[in-house]
Design an enzyme around this catalytic site. Structure first.
Site, PDB file in Angstrom:
ATOM      1  N   SER A 193       8.910 -15.171  -2.173  1.00 52.12           N
ATOM      2  CA  SER A 193       9.150 -13.578  -2.607  1.00 52.12           C
ATOM      3  C   SER A 193       9.921 -12.228  -1.101  1.00 52.12           C
ATOM      4  CB  SER A 193       8.401 -12.871  -3.214  1.00 52.12           C
ATOM      5  OG  SER A 193       7.695 -12.834  -2.954  1.00 52.12           O
ATOM      6  N   LYS A 215       2.486  -5.873  -7.299  1.00 51.26           N
ATOM      7  CA  LYS A 215       3.443  -5.244  -6.149  1.00 51.26           C
ATOM      8  C   LYS A 215       3.586  -3.986  -5.986  1.00 51.26           C
ATOM      9  CE  LYS A 215       5.503 -10.026  -5.150  1.00 51.26           C
ATOM     10  NZ  LYS A 215       6.775 -10.456  -5.005  1.00 51.26           N
TER      11      LYS A 215
END
Length: 779
Positions: free
Chosen positions: A687, A730
């Protein structure tokens, strides 16, 4: 001298004697005793003596070893004896009756080998008629009477002999012969000519004998008391047994156990294989000896079976409003998680079927996974049992050991059911992602049967070896990550993700739960300590930035301990307010600092978002170029997937560089070094692809990325931005660090709906499809 004149016996004693060596102890004068003669040499001596005057000499051998004695092996002082009678024995030996007469001393051995012959002289007693000797005589007779009374070893005849002996020396000799003395001591007494000295020595030995008899008597008394006590207990037990038999009660512990098991079996109303097996074991138990090792094994086995909840429980009855109330009172926030749990409970209520209920709570440490399990049990009104499988390496911990092993016991599942005593409890299996594998087996494979609704209706524990229905147990597993959980195990569970808390949630949780609990632990009243909101924000931001609440709770505990110390020492009186300025005093310097250098981005630096086992995290990625042709270098403890993402980013940026005016020589003539700080922390995953590409693009073009921007997304070699996981975590991390803009893959837009509004508030999300879109937003 005329024929009728009486001649003393001493004058008729021979001056030469045939000697018989004695092996055991010396024989004293004045005694009439039998004597067994076995050796052919001694038989020959006896025969020679009987051919003459019937006289033999008895002399002790110096050593106890049975050897053929020679003259040099014998003591010089012995006793002369007259053979009165001889009886031949079937084995070739003989039994002779002898009357011992007098002491002698060997002057010279005339023949030193069998038959040993010696020239002798007779020894007379000295000091045999003094006042001291008479007093000693009385003492000896008196002491011997005390010893002989109540002693079966002393016959009446022996006592009479002792009284009737007229000579003091012979009394001493007689007593010595019947005392339990060693052979050397008796020989010394035999060699003692002085009667007074002889009697004094014997008196000493009598005193010793008396002491031994006292000890012996005391020991005998103790033994008799024990025997009497045990006999009394035995008779009482026999009487009790007879009374129990009359009343129809079990007469011993084994019968009592058997009766207890039999009654329990009838109450359980077992069926099929279980009933057959239990009846067989019960019959075997009734025939066993209680002292046999198998007896205890069978008793424990039956005890385990009887203590299990075999009966089906009554149907569930719980109120959904009450369940919501319990969840809300125990946990702040986590609305999506509570909603999922309530949906799950609603399905159970409608189906009226409790089978197939297996949940898995996944989230970082300290977010309340274990306490949610407690809350579910409370909401359902069920018993709760928790066990951890973290570090477990033996499948027998789950499925038990076979009964053939010493100390065998059932596995955790059966143990838990024994404790809760109900068939439909809530079982929490903690740390399911931390099980190990060893030569003893794989516990995760053993859990496959436990957590499979199709198989656990007839779960077989190795110890029980009987089918037991555990399908009505509500299993709740917890894990920090699903990456280390085997896929077949994941397929059997419904996954519920618990994200971390944002600062507002942490402050609310601290006010409602943590501060009152911590004050109570520290012995402080609620009115003594007050916390302004600014202080709680400072703790969350500077000392407890992780996803969970454990560090926050530890910080509060530390503050309260120091306040308690101040109160006890008299430095603090009355209520106190903990302001932000006092945190450095109580907690030390801030652990997390938003340093100017950290967020002062320059060319070659970008901010990315990562998802770890501990929740979301912010990463600042750095890159520099140095003259040289070493190519591309990576540091920061990256995993294999992350290294591949970095290489893709490098190749893509190099591919598009000329479109943005970057000289191709830049990559040929410079070594590019990309680093992710916190080098001690392992990192992996795809990611960070677009973040590393932006970092390299910023370095190559010398352009700086926006200060308040973070990004996450996987990059393909063609420049497409692919979806990622953990967007909620996140986002929470970005909010924690004050970032206002987040670039996300377009395919993750649907995930924004699952993020609560209070988390998204104040953050702008920019969906992107290609790397060109990322560059446009970032620069």
């Amino acid at each position: 001298m005329s024929d009728k004149e009486i001649v003393p016996a001493e004058l008729l004693l021979p001056s030469k004697l045939l000697i018989i060596p004695l092996q055991g102890k010396p024989i004293f004068p004045g005694i009439f005793t039998p004597m067994v003669v076995n050796s052919q040499e001694d038989v020959q001596v006896v025969d020679l003596a009987l051919q003459g005057d019937n006289m033999i000499g008895l002399s002790l051998i110096r050593t106890e070893e049975p050897t053929s004695a020679k003259a040099e092996d014998l003591y010089k002082v012995g006793t002369i004896a007259k053979i009165v009678r001889k009886i031949n024995l079937p084995d070739g030996g003989m039994n002779i009756f002898i009357s011992t007469l007098k002491r002698f001393r060997v002057k010279k051995f005339l023949k030193e080998e069998t038959p040993i012959t010696a020239a002798i002289e007779y020894i007379e007693d000295v000091e045999g008629d003094t006042v001291e000797v008479k007093a000693l005589t009385r003492s000896l007779i008196s002491e011997m009477k005390n010893i002989s009374e109540g002693n079966p070893l002393f016959s009446e005849e022996m006592r009479l002999n002792m009284v009737n002996i007229d000579q003091p020396g012979k009394i001493a000799d007689f007593i010595t012969s019947i005392l339990n003395l060693d052979r050397v001591t008796q020989q010394k007494i035999l060699e003692t000519v002085n009667v007074r000295e002889r009697m004094e020595q014997v008196l000493i030995f009598i005193k010793k004998e008396q002491e031994l008899l006292k000890i012996q008597k005391r020991i005998q008394t103790q033994i008799n008391e024990k025997i009497e006590k045990s006999q009394r207990e035995y008779f009482l037990k026999e009487e009790l047994k007879a009374i129990k038999q009359e009343l129809g009660m079990p007469t011993d512990s084994k019968s009592s156990e058997y009766q207890r098991f039999k009654t329990a079996v009838e109450k359980l109303a077992l069926t099929g294989e279980v009933k057959e097996q239990v009846e067989t074991e019960l019959e075997k138990f009734s025939l066993m000896d209680p002292n046999a090792s198998e007896f205890v094994v069978t008793r424990n086995y039956l005890d385990t079976i009887m203590s299990l909840p075999w009966k089906d429980p009554e149907g569930e009855s719980f109120d959904m409003k009450e369940a919501r109330k319990v969840l809300d009172s125990d946990h702040y926030g986590l609305e999506d998680v509570k909603e999922r749990i309530l949906e799950f409970l609603a399905v159970r209520k409608l189906r009226e079927d409790t089978k197939g209920s297996i949940l898995c709570l996944v989230g970082p440490p300290g977010v309340g996974k274990t306490s949610i399990g407690h809350s579910i049990a409370s909401a359902l009104g069920k018993k709760f049992f928790r066990f951890s499988v973290g570090g477990m390496r033996d499948e027998a911990e789950i499925k038990g050991h076979r009964r053939t092993y010493v100390g065998a016991m059932p596995g955790k599942i059966i143990q838990g059911l024994r404790i809760v005593k109900t068939k439909d409890p809530v079982f929490m299996i903690d740390e399911i992602d931390k099980m190990g594998v060893s030569f003893q087996g794989d516990p995760s494979s053993a859990l496959l049967e436990v957590l499979d609704p199709e198989q656990n209706v007839a779960f077989r524990d190795n110890y029980l070896d009987l089918p037991f229905d555990i399908s009505q147990v509500l299993f709740i597993a917890t894990a920090n990550t699903t990456e280390t959980v085997p896929q077949p195990l994941l397929d059997r569970m419904e996954i519920i993700h618990l994200s971390g808390y944002i600062d507002e949630e942490k402050i609310a949780i601290a006010r409602k739960y943590l501060i009152p609990k911590s004050l109570q632990r520290s012995g402080l009243k609620k009115s003594r300590v007050r916390y302004p909101k600014a202080t709680l924000v400072a703790i969350a931001d500077g000392y407890a930035r992780e996803a969970g609440m454990r560090s926050f709770e530890k910080a509060l505990d530390k503050i309260h301990r120091k306040i308690a110390m101040e109160i006890v020492s008299g430095k603090l009186k009355g209520a106190t307010t903990v302001g932000p300025e006092r945190l450095s005093k109580y907690l030390g310097q801030r652990l997390f600092r938003d340093d100017e250098t950290r967020w002062k981005l320059k060319a070659g630096m970008t901010v990315g978002l990562a998802y770890t086992n501990f929740g979301g995290e912010v990463l600042v990625i750095e890159s520099v170029s140095n003259p040289g042709k070493e190519g591309f270098r990576l540091t920061g403890q990256m995993g294999q997937v992350m290294q591949e993402s970095a290489n893709i980013a490098y190749s893509y940026v190099r591919h598009i560089a000329d479109r943005f005016g970057v000289d191709r020589k830049f990559f040929d003539e410079n070594q590019i070094h990309l680093h992710i700080p916190a080098g001690a922390t392992p990192k992996d995953g795809p990611s960070a692809g677009i973040t590393m590409a932006c970092c390299l693009f910023s370095l190559a073009t010398s352009r700086t990325v926006r200060k308040d921007l973070a990004m996450t997304g996987e990059l393909s070699l063609a420049g497409n931005v692919l979806p990622i996981g953990g967007l909620k975590e996140k986002t929470i991390a970005a909010r924690r660090y004050g970032l206002k803009t987040i670039i996300i893959p377009k395919q993750n837009v649907r995930d924004l709906e699952e993020i609560p509004e209070r988390v998204k508030k104040g953050i702008a999300f920019h969906p992107v499809e290609t790397m060109d879109d990322v560059i446009e937003q970032a620069f």
